[in-house]
Design an enzyme around this catalytic site. Structure first.
Site, PDB file in Angstrom:
ATOM      1  N   ARG A 242       0.747  -1.095   0.304  1.00 55.04           N
ATOM      2  CA  ARG A 242       0.256   0.126  -0.155  1.00 55.04           C
ATOM      3  C   ARG A 242       0.963   1.262   0.073  1.00 55.04           C
ATOM      4  O   ARG A 242       2.483   1.278   0.833  1.00 55.04           O
ATOM      5  CB  ARG A 242      -1.151  -0.088   0.970  1.00 55.04           C
ATOM      6  CG  ARG A 242      -1.638  -1.497   1.631  1.00 55.04           C
ATOM      7  CD  ARG A 242      -3.379  -0.409   0.432  1.00 55.04           C
ATOM      8  NE  ARG A 242      -4.102  -1.544   0.741  1.00 55.04           N
ATOM      9  CZ  ARG A 242      -4.028  -2.041  -0.163  1.00 55.04           C
ATOM     10  NH1 ARG A 242      -3.738  -2.352  -1.386  1.00 55.04           N
ATOM     11  NH2 ARG A 242      -5.503  -2.777  -0.041  1.00 55.04           N
ATOM     12  N   GLU A 271      -2.845   7.735  -4.414  1.00 57.88           N
ATOM     13  CA  GLU A 271      -3.207   6.987  -5.700  1.00 57.88           C
ATOM     14  C   GLU A 271      -4.986   7.862  -5.942  1.00 57.88           C
ATOM     15  O   GLU A 271      -5.462   7.961  -5.193  1.00 57.88           O
ATOM     16  CB  GLU A 271      -3.203   6.270  -5.881  1.00 57.88           C
ATOM     17  CG  GLU A 271      -3.611   5.058  -4.798  1.00 57.88           C
ATOM     18  CD  GLU A 271      -2.710   3.396  -5.071  1.00 57.88           C
ATOM     19  OE1 GLU A 271      -1.931   2.646  -5.256  1.00 57.88           O
ATOM     20  OE2 GLU A 271      -4.433   2.511  -4.786  1.00 57.88           O
ATOM     21  N   HIS A 289      -1.501   0.507  -9.767  1.00 59.10           N
ATOM     22  CA  HIS A 289      -2.243  -0.433  -8.714  1.00 59.10           C
ATOM     23  C   HIS A 289      -2.807  -1.813  -9.289  1.00 59.10           C
ATOM     24  O   HIS A 289      -3.703  -1.745  -9.729  1.00 59.10           O
ATOM     25  CB  HIS A 289      -3.319   0.777  -7.748  1.00 59.10           C
ATOM     26  CG  HIS A 289      -3.591  -0.779  -6.849  1.00 59.10           C
ATOM     27  ND1 HIS A 289      -4.150   0.126  -5.540  1.00 59.10           N
ATOM     28  CD2 HIS A 289      -3.553  -1.997  -6.147  1.00 59.10           C
ATOM     29  CE1 HIS A 289      -3.783  -0.272  -4.346  1.00 59.10           C
ATOM     30  NE2 HIS A 289      -4.042  -2.095  -4.973  1.00 59.10           N
TER      31      HIS A 289
HETATM   32  P1  NAP Z   1      -0.521 -11.976   5.253  1.00 60.32           P
HETATM   33  O1  NAP Z   1      -0.903 -13.417   5.197  1.00 60.32           O
HETATM   34  O2  NAP Z   1      -1.799 -10.879   6.100  1.00 60.32           O
HETATM   35  O3  NAP Z   1       0.492 -10.986   5.082  1.00 60.32           O
HETATM   36  C1  NAP Z   1       0.993 -10.002   5.577  1.00 60.32           C
HETATM   37  C2  NAP Z   1       2.380 -10.138   6.256  1.00 60.32           C
HETATM   38  O4  NAP Z   1       2.537  -8.539   6.431  1.00 60.32           O
HETATM   39  C3  NAP Z   1       2.659 -10.941   7.335  1.00 60.32           C
HETATM   40  O5  NAP Z   1       3.535 -11.530   7.618  1.00 60.32           O
HETATM   41  C4  NAP Z   1       2.732 -10.046   8.930  1.00 60.32           C
HETATM   42  O6  NAP Z   1       3.679 -10.085   9.450  1.00 60.32           O
HETATM   43  C5  NAP Z   1       2.888  -9.038   8.118  1.00 60.32           C
HETATM   44  N1  NAP Z   1       3.111  -7.844   8.489  1.00 60.32           N
HETATM   45  C6  NAP Z   1       2.027  -7.034   9.331  1.00 60.32           C
HETATM   46  N2  NAP Z   1       2.265  -6.267   9.824  1.00 60.32           N
HETATM   47  C7  NAP Z   1       3.311  -5.753  10.029  1.00 60.32           C
HETATM   48  C8  NAP Z   1       4.475  -5.248  10.461  1.00 60.32           C
HETATM   49  N3  NAP Z   1       4.224  -3.624  11.077  1.00 60.32           N
HETATM   50  N4  NAP Z   1       6.065  -4.868  10.227  1.00 60.32           N
HETATM   51  C9  NAP Z   1       6.220  -5.683   9.673  1.00 60.32           C
HETATM   52  N5  NAP Z   1       5.933  -6.647   8.997  1.00 60.32           N
HETATM   53  C10 NAP Z   1       4.561  -6.979   8.738  1.00 60.32           C
HETATM   54  O7  NAP Z   1      -1.963 -10.908   3.908  1.00 60.32           O
HETATM   55  P2  NAP Z   1      -0.840 -10.694   2.691  1.00 60.32           P
HETATM   56  O8  NAP Z   1      -2.649 -12.025   1.397  1.00 60.32           O
HETATM   57  O9  NAP Z   1       0.142 -11.401   1.779  1.00 60.32           O
HETATM   58  O10 NAP Z   1      -0.932  -9.766   1.926  1.00 60.32           O
HETATM   59  C11 NAP Z   1       0.027  -8.321   2.041  1.00 60.32           C
HETATM   60  C12 NAP Z   1      -0.982  -7.585   1.385  1.00 60.32           C
HETATM   61  O11 NAP Z   1      -0.769  -6.706   0.280  1.00 60.32           O
HETATM   62  C13 NAP Z   1      -2.342  -6.961   1.593  1.00 60.32           C
HETATM   63  O12 NAP Z   1      -3.042  -6.216   2.878  1.00 60.32           O
HETATM   64  C14 NAP Z   1      -2.665  -5.362   0.497  1.00 60.32           C
HETATM   65  O13 NAP Z   1      -2.618  -4.913   0.617  1.00 60.32           O
HETATM   66  C15 NAP Z   1      -1.462  -5.700  -0.444  1.00 60.32           C
HETATM   67  N6  NAP Z   1      -1.915  -6.229  -1.356  1.00 60.32           N
HETATM   68  C16 NAP Z   1      -1.729  -4.897  -2.396  1.00 60.32           C
HETATM   69  C17 NAP Z   1      -2.034  -5.552  -3.973  1.00 60.32           C
HETATM   70  C18 NAP Z   1      -1.539  -4.818  -5.218  1.00 60.32           C
HETATM   71  O14 NAP Z   1      -2.805  -4.994  -5.825  1.00 60.32           O
HETATM   72  N7  NAP Z   1      -0.241  -4.094  -5.215  1.00 60.32           N
HETATM   73  C19 NAP Z   1      -2.887  -6.778  -4.382  1.00 60.32           C
HETATM   74  C20 NAP Z   1      -2.886  -7.609  -3.144  1.00 60.32           C
HETATM   75  C21 NAP Z   1      -2.486  -7.350  -1.836  1.00 60.32           C
HETATM   76  P3  NAP Z   1       3.200 -11.242  10.476  1.00 60.32           P
HETATM   77  O15 NAP Z   1       3.062 -13.114   9.423  1.00 60.32           O
HETATM   78  O16 NAP Z   1       3.779 -11.671  11.710  1.00 60.32           O
HETATM   79  O17 NAP Z   1       2.293 -11.415  11.179  1.00 60.32           O
END
Ligand code: NAP
Length: 329
Positions: A242, A271, A289
């Site tokens: 994000r 954005e 995005h």
């Molecule tokens: P996820 O499985 O919940 O993984 C999130 C990861 O971030 C986890 O490893 C978590 O740590 C870590 N995290 C959370 N807070 C943190 C912090 N303060 N410092 C360091 N690490 C932290 O989520 P996901 O499915 O992989 O998706 C991740 C994110 O990608 C989404 O929430 C979204 O914002 C973004 N995204 C972007 C797009 C795009 O179009 N560009 C598309 C989809 C998703 P822990 O494992 O230790 O809890």
């Protein structure tokens, strides 16, 4: 239960984001869908508000505590996207409203895009394309780029998508390290306790955490300085998380001053508006995005978002509640 939009007793849904064409026909056939009118406190006329049982939202939508409070019959907020940092989940939970999202089905696409941005920034693919298109090749080719295979990747956020990025990086013989809120002992890669110490040992720093208050400006000037000092070639930042996770002003400074070598960015602080100073930098690869934006993945996300609505509104358990709304194990 009637599913005809016009029939008495039909289920009223508030769409706070415009439903994708992959979803709209199903949504309109099953429910009475109302587009958000942001000038109204409940998003819909006062006579409709008490009938709204569901909100449809995208990953970028905002759903405030005030809006939730103004919809007394609300049962579910179905987000078509995995990130839900714009939804006031605490307010929803307090009211017994379940929040759902669409995890996993988009992992491949977002990981693919992260690798694409890494390669594009390292090998300067957009500049190469512009060079050939402009007919400049006969006058000479481009400066030498840098190699990605075998380099060190640091992944900030080792969740579903972070692990998909790591798997792909292995195919490029990259050394993988990561940071997250906690170490993952079952994963074979080095865990660093914070983004700055990870950046210090990374040629590519890839950000894939959720947005929201917990990660705001996690990638700051200190982290960028560490990325710049990680090798004589200086590191490259890739953000597919994000816009809020990166201090964009600090990033622009770091790029303008040559602190880091370049960046690949899919997300931005404000954005769809991208600062002119960022757009002016040739060593930055920009995308609007599009992490999950393929027909196949958007269809899977649309289907899951619809299924969650359908389940909740027909008295079945939802398929993919956000972690805060999962039943205690
Ligand atoms: P996820 O499985 O919940 O993984 C999130 C990861 O971030 C986890 O490893 C978590 O740590 C870590 N995290 C959370 N807070 C943190 C912090 N303060 N410092 C360091 N690490 C932290 O989520 P996901 O499915 O992989 O998706 C991740 C994110 O990608 C989404 O929430 C979204 O914002 C973004 N995204 C972007 C797009 C795009 O179009 N560009 C598309 C989809 C998703 P822990 O494992 O230790 O809890």
């Amino acid at each position: 239960m009637s599913t005809s939009p016009s029939a008495a007793g039909s289920i009223a849904v508030l769409a706070v984001a415009k439903p994708s064409p992959l979803l709209a026909p199903r949504l309109n056939a099953a429910f009475e869908v109302h587009a958000l009118d942001a000038t109204l406190p409940a998003g819909v006329p006062a006579e409709t508000a008490p009938r709204i049982r569901a909100i449809f939202a995208s990953g970028e939508s905002r759903v405030s505590a005030e809006l939730i409070a103004n919809l007394p019959a609300l049962e579910i907020i179905s987000v078509m996207g995995v990130g839900y940092d714009g939804i006031d989940v605490a307010a929803a939970k307090a009211r017994g409203v379940v929040v759902t999202h669409t995890p996993d089905v988009l992992n491949d696409d977002v990981a693919d895009l992260a690798i694409g941005l890494m390669l594009s920034a390292a090998r300067q693919l957009p500049a190469a394309d512009r060079h050939v298109r402009a007919g400049l090749w006969p006058q000479g080719t481009l400066p030498l780029a840098r190699k990605m295979s075998g380099a060190r990747i640091g992944i900030v956020g080792m969740g579903r998508i972070g692990q998909a990025i790591a798997q792909r990086a292995l195919g490029f013989n990259m050394t993988v390290a990561y940071t997250a809120r906690s170490a993952k002992p079952r994963l074979p890669w080095a865990y660093l306790p914070d983004a700055a110490s990870l950046a210090a040992v990374s040629d590519f720093l890839v950000v894939i955490t959720p947005g929201g208050a917990g990660t705001r400006k996690l990638i700051n000037a200190e982290v960028l300085a560490a990325l710049g000092a990680s090798s004589p070639q200086k590191g490259i930042l890739v953000n597919v998380a994000r816009g809020s996770v990166v201090d964009e002003a600090a990033l622009i400074e770091a790029l303008e001053n040559g602190v880091i070598a370049g960046a690949g960015l899919d997300v931005f602080e404000t954005e769809p508006n991208v600062p002119e100073r960022l757009r002016a930098l040739p060593q930055v690869v920009l995308a609007p995005h599009i992490g999950s934006a393929t027909g196949q993945t958007r269809q899977a996300m649309a289907d899951l978002a619809f299924d969650n609505l359908q389940c909740q509104l027909s008295g079945q358990p939802v398929k993919t509640p956000v972690p805060e709304c999962r039943p205690a194990e």
